[in-house]
Design a protein around this motif. Structure first.
Motif, PDB file in Angstrom:
ATOM      1  N   LEU A 270       0.658  -1.307   0.240  1.00 57.89           N
ATOM      2  CA  LEU A 270      -0.125   0.162  -0.014  1.00 57.89           C
ATOM      3  C   LEU A 270       0.835   1.352   0.116  1.00 57.89           C
ATOM      4  N   VAL A 271       1.966   1.366   0.595  1.00 60.23           N
ATOM      5  CA  VAL A 271       2.966   2.530   0.533  1.00 60.23           C
ATOM      6  C   VAL A 271       3.179   3.205  -0.595  1.00 60.23           C
ATOM      7  N   VAL A 272       3.226   2.507  -1.647  1.00 65.08           N
ATOM      8  CA  VAL A 272       3.721   3.237  -2.988  1.00 65.08           C
ATOM      9  C   VAL A 272       2.526   4.003  -3.542  1.00 65.08           C
ATOM     10  N   ARG A 273       1.118   3.541  -3.125  1.00 66.42           N
ATOM     11  CA  ARG A 273      -0.110   4.432  -3.498  1.00 66.42           C
ATOM     12  C   ARG A 273      -0.365   5.627  -2.313  1.00 66.42           C
ATOM     13  N   THR A 274      -0.273   5.131  -1.130  1.00 67.51           N
ATOM     14  CA  THR A 274      -0.749   6.073   0.172  1.00 67.51           C
ATOM     15  C   THR A 274       0.295   6.760   0.749  1.00 67.51           C
ATOM     16  N   GLY A 275       1.673   6.592   0.557  1.00 65.21           N
ATOM     17  CA  GLY A 275       2.826   7.204   1.279  1.00 65.21           C
ATOM     18  C   GLY A 275       2.479   6.373   2.710  1.00 65.21           C
ATOM     19  N   ALA A 276       3.839   6.707   3.437  1.00 61.94           N
ATOM     20  CA  ALA A 276       3.959   6.145   4.805  1.00 61.94           C
ATOM     21  C   ALA A 276       3.355   6.805   5.771  1.00 61.94           C
ATOM     22  N   ALA A 277       3.054   8.047   5.686  1.00 60.45           N
ATOM     23  CA  ALA A 277       2.268   8.636   6.902  1.00 60.45           C
ATOM     24  C   ALA A 277       0.997   8.324   7.259  1.00 60.45           C
ATOM     25  N   PRO A 278       0.163   8.200   6.052  1.00 61.33           N
ATOM     26  CA  PRO A 278      -1.254   7.769   6.513  1.00 61.33           C
ATOM     27  C   PRO A 278      -1.316   6.212   6.783  1.00 61.33           C
ATOM     28  N   LEU A 279      -0.326   5.549   6.241  1.00 60.35           N
ATOM     29  CA  LEU A 279      -0.310   4.044   7.109  1.00 60.35           C
ATOM     30  C   LEU A 279       0.158   4.113   8.557  1.00 60.35           C
ATOM     31  N   ARG A 280       1.037   4.852   8.836  1.00 60.61           N
ATOM     32  CA  ARG A 280       1.315   5.151  10.290  1.00 60.61           C
ATOM     33  C   ARG A 280       0.312   5.548  11.207  1.00 60.61           C
ATOM     34  N   ALA A 281      -0.440   6.488  10.574  1.00 63.87           N
ATOM     35  CA  ALA A 281      -1.616   6.853  11.269  1.00 63.87           C
ATOM     36  C   ALA A 281      -2.583   5.688  11.455  1.00 63.87           C
ATOM     37  N   VAL A 282      -2.894   5.178  10.717  1.00 69.23           N
ATOM     38  CA  VAL A 282      -3.814   3.784  11.131  1.00 69.23           C
ATOM     39  C   VAL A 282      -3.018   2.579  11.959  1.00 69.23           C
ATOM     40  N   GLY A 283      -1.729   2.633  11.791  1.00 69.83           N
ATOM     41  CA  GLY A 283      -1.060   1.634  12.800  1.00 69.83           C
ATOM     42  C   GLY A 283      -1.312   2.291  14.334  1.00 69.83           C
ATOM     43  N   VAL A 284      -0.824   3.509  14.352  1.00 66.02           N
ATOM     44  CA  VAL A 284      -0.982   4.109  15.617  1.00 66.02           C
ATOM     45  C   VAL A 284      -2.291   3.888  16.585  1.00 66.02           C
TER      46      VAL A 284
END
Length: 400
Positions: A270-284
């Motif tokens: 997913l990171v190639v499409r969304t970027g790392a920051a949004p995925l970090r927000a989901v993880g936290v």
């Protein structure tokens, strides 16, 4: 630095960056047996874990920056050899103090491998490709703290705690082979920084004053505090509160490890499409919800809610870290790319210093109930969530 001939083997990087986290607590299920075998105290037994984490922190802080001056490959190879030798020393240790000392040095060289491995990825890859590579490596390597007790439990079915360290020596040999055959030098002499204490401290100070870099490091430390509270306390808490056997404890950790693996693999795609920051927000967010749910279970009481309820909340916490760890690593490394080894040292070293401080918390405040561990995890992850909301309001200069 991105030509094909300079790209390291992914398997070798997984070994280099994964052996340290894996060796942190492979023997968790054997802690009571280790205490009886060496006729020592629970405090000394916990020190074998704490000193390894301290060593991991110191190794990243000391050896990572050195690789910016002396190159990556030879330091990785030397560290792999020393790790293997120290694993043998641990396996034959006759008493607690010797085991504690061996674990400290073992952690030191393992931490250096983790820091330099991140720098190697930063040398070779950029932007979303670097983030995706961290995601792949994370799906294997950062399973270590949660998968290792499961593997250790299987080894204990056929051997003792000494057998666990003998197995780590074999893994160390594989790491030596992996570095020798699969990791070329990725930092040529023309790109290296001046050697010496003063330039090193200058690089560290420059990064420490750079909020574009440090905001990711601070967030990683706070979330890591919640994660390592779970790592350090769950073996004792789950056994005391739910009276689970080592075999069942192994199943709990294996399930959580699978959740983390799935989350890390999702990050990679997913990171190639969304970027790392949004995925970090989901993880936290996932980890914060899980920690809050665990606190609710603790307040309700194990007599009203079975192990499955606490297990589900812990699984959610660990799954969230499967997104948080690779995303924060990628964002921090990109922000500190100008001194990749030093940046890796700071983010990894400070995270493990935090881990060393929080790992004994359940031993200090008690493990006869679920409440101390759950409360600490909830506080740490809530703080991480608040910090994450603050951090995401500021645009990263070089978005990943």
């Amino acid at each position: 630095m991105s030509t094909e001939t300079r790209r390291p083997a992914l398997v070798a990087l997984i070994l280099v960056m994964g052996v340290g986290p894996f060796a942190t607590d492979t023997y968790l299920a054997a802690l009571p047996e280790l205490q009886d075998s060496l006729a020592t105290t629970a405090t000394v037994v916990q020190l074998t874990l704490t000193t390894f984490i301290v060593g991991m922190a110191a190794g990243q802080l000391l050896i990572g920056p050195l690789s910016d001056s002396y190159g990556r490959r030879r330091l990785l190879l030397a560290g792999a050899i020393v790790f293997t030798v120290l694993s043998v020393v641990c396996a034959v240790s006759p008493n607690g103090p010797m085991l504690v000392a061996a674990r400290l040095i073992q952690g030191l060289v393992a931490g250096g491998g983790v820091a330099i491995g991140r720098a190697v990825v930063t040398d070779v890859f950029h932007g979303p490709r670097a983030a995706a590579t961290f995601g792949v490596i994370t799906s294997f390597t950062f399973l270590g703290p949660v998968l290792a007790p499961a593997v250790g439990g299987l080894i204990l079915a056929y051997g003792t705690w000494r057998t666990v360290f003998a197995a780590l020596a074999g893994l160390g040999l594989l790491m030596v082979i992996g570095v020798a055959a699969g990791i070329p030098e990725t930092l040529p002499p023309r790109d290296r920084h001046p050697a010496g204490l003063r330039p090193l401290l200058g690089r560290m100070g420059g990064l420490a004053r750079d909020w574009a870099f440090m905001r990711h490091v601070v967030l990683q430390c706070v979330a890591g505090a919640g994660f390592f509270t779970y790592i350090g306390g769950s073996a004792f808490v789950l056994r005391s509160v739910y009276d689970i056997s080592p075999a069942r404890y192994t199943v709990v950790f294996a399930t959580n490890a699978a959740a983390m693996a799935v989350a890390s693999l999702m990050f990679r795609f997913l990171v190639v499409r969304t970027g790392a920051a949004p995925l970090r927000a989901v993880g936290v967010t996932l980890s914060t919800v899980g920690a809050g749910g665990l606190l609710a279970v603790a307040l309700t009481g194990p007599s009203a809610l079975p192990l499955a309820a606490a297990w589900a909340m812990l699984c959610l916490v660990v799954a969230g870290m499967g997104l948080t760890i690779p995303s924060t690593t990628a964002l921090a490394q990109e922000a500190g790319r100008r001194s990749a080894g030093t940046a890796s040292a700071l983010q990894g070293g400070l995270t493990f210093i935090t881990a060393a401080l929080v790992t004994p918390l359940t031993g200090i405040f008690g493990h006869d109930t679920l409440l101390p561990m759950a409360l600490a995890m909830s506080l740490f992850f809530t703080a991480a969530f608040i910090l994450m909301c603050f951090v995401t309001r500021t645009r990263t200069p070089a978005p990943v």
